[in-house]
Design a protein around this motif. Structure first.
Motif, PDB file in Angstrom:
ATOM      1  N   LYS A  30       0.836  -1.189   0.000  1.00 48.85           N
ATOM      2  CA  LYS A  30       0.000   0.000   0.000  1.00 48.85           C
ATOM      3  C   LYS A  30       0.875   1.245   0.000  1.00 48.85           C
ATOM      4  N   LYS A  31       1.467   1.519  -1.151  1.00 47.16           N
ATOM      5  CA  LYS A  31       2.342   2.671  -1.248  1.00 47.16           C
ATOM      6  C   LYS A  31       1.559   3.975  -1.107  1.00 47.16           C
ATOM      7  N   ASP A  32       0.234   3.956  -1.474  1.00 49.10           N
ATOM      8  CA  ASP A  32      -0.564   5.168  -1.413  1.00 49.10           C
ATOM      9  C   ASP A  32      -1.445   5.214  -0.167  1.00 49.10           C
ATOM     10  N   ALA A  33      -1.159   4.354   0.810  1.00 50.49           N
ATOM     11  CA  ALA A  33      -1.967   4.339   2.030  1.00 50.49           C
ATOM     12  C   ALA A  33      -1.845   5.673   2.755  1.00 50.49           C
ATOM     13  N   THR A  34      -2.923   6.089   3.389  1.00 53.19           N
ATOM     14  CA  THR A  34      -2.932   7.370   4.068  1.00 53.19           C
ATOM     15  C   THR A  34      -3.375   7.226   5.515  1.00 53.19           C
ATOM     16  N   ILE A  35      -2.976   8.201   6.310  1.00 52.08           N
ATOM     17  CA  ILE A  35      -3.429   8.338   7.686  1.00 52.08           C
ATOM     18  C   ILE A  35      -4.027   9.734   7.837  1.00 52.08           C
ATOM     19  N   LEU A  36      -5.172   9.808   8.476  1.00 51.78           N
ATOM     20  CA  LEU A  36      -5.788  11.074   8.831  1.00 51.78           C
ATOM     21  C   LEU A  36      -5.661  11.258  10.337  1.00 51.78           C
ATOM     22  N   ILE A  37      -5.133  12.388  10.758  1.00 51.91           N
ATOM     23  CA  ILE A  37      -5.010  12.705  12.176  1.00 51.91           C
ATOM     24  C   ILE A  37      -5.670  14.055  12.420  1.00 51.91           C
ATOM     25  N   GLY A  38      -6.591  14.105  13.376  1.00 59.62           N
ATOM     26  CA  GLY A  38      -7.292  15.356  13.624  1.00 59.62           C
ATOM     27  C   GLY A  38      -7.949  15.402  14.980  1.00 59.62           C
ATOM     28  N   LEU A  39      -8.828  16.384  15.139  1.00 56.94           N
ATOM     29  CA  LEU A  39      -9.490  16.626  16.413  1.00 56.94           C
ATOM     30  C   LEU A  39     -10.960  16.938  16.162  1.00 56.94           C
TER      31      LEU A  39
END
Length: 220
Positions: free
Chosen positions: A34-43
């Motif tokens: 998964k070279k294009d895998a993403t993580i979203l971090i927020g509040l």
């Protein structure tokens, strides 16, 4: 004493958060496919209430304001659907009051319990939920989603419905998101139930409906 207890509970929340981030980053670093895998971090910030449909139990008042750290890890994606791992450390500023004193039935110390529980209480709840988000892309930057999560929580106060200490926080929700470059703006409606799986008594639990919004930042 109360300050020390709050500090200890806060440290546990931070520990849960950083441990969760470590696990997600570990999995991501090992996932070579998964070279294009993403993580979203927020509040996210929100409010929840017991006294609205479909709960609206006349026996008690329960409401809170809360902050949630949002960590979404992309597991799988196709043309319109995506599946995300959700890790959600949360801090709830809660308010509770027994409205129907006869909910506490005659028994040992029941008069004292009625007097104690019918007083309004302000307290904190610390939770870390882990679950799945199923997202459907409606337009290029606009999506809707369903989420379900469960996790451990710690409550700082006894109520007539739930013993203080360890319990579980169960959450179901639906929401909408709008993406603008690396930012994801979010709004959701949630149903939450707290109970302890009969590990301790009482265990009637607390129910609430929440409204929340927030923003997350995408990391690739």
């Amino acid at each position: 004493m109360r300050i020390n207890r709050t500090i200890k509970l806060t440290m546990k929340l931070y520990f849960f958060f950083f441990f969760s981030v470590f696990l997600i980053l570990k999995v991501r670093s090992q996932d070579e496919e998964k070279k294009d895998a993403t993580i979203l971090i927020g509040l996210n910030y929100g409010k929840s209430f017991q006294d609205i449909f479909p709960f609206n139990d006349p026996d008690y008042l329960y409401k809170n304001q809360f902050l949630k750290i949002q960590i979404n890890y992309l597991l799988k994606q196709n043309r319109n659907f995506s599946y995300e791992l959700l890790v959600e450390p949360s801090l709830y500023f809660s308010e509770h009051q027994l409205l129907n004193k006869y909910f506490v039935t005659p028994g040992p110390n029941y008069i004292e319990k009625r007097e104690r529980f019918t007083k309004r209480k302000l307290f904190k709840e610390y939770a870390i939920n882990v679950g799945i988000v199923v997202r459907y892309r409606l337009l290029n930057n606009f999506s809707t989603y369903f989420l379900g999560s469960i996790g451990p929580m710690i409550s700082a106060v006894d109520t007539e419905r739930l013993k203080k200490g360890f319990a579980f926080s169960d959450v179901l929700g639906v929401g909408f998101s709008y993406k603008q470059k690396e930012l994801l703006f979010d709004f959701r409606l949630t149903l939450r139930h707290n109970s302890n799986a009969n590990l301790y008594f009482p265990n009637k639990g607390h129910n609430s409906i929440g409204f929340e919004s927030g923003v997350s930042f995408e990391i690739k």
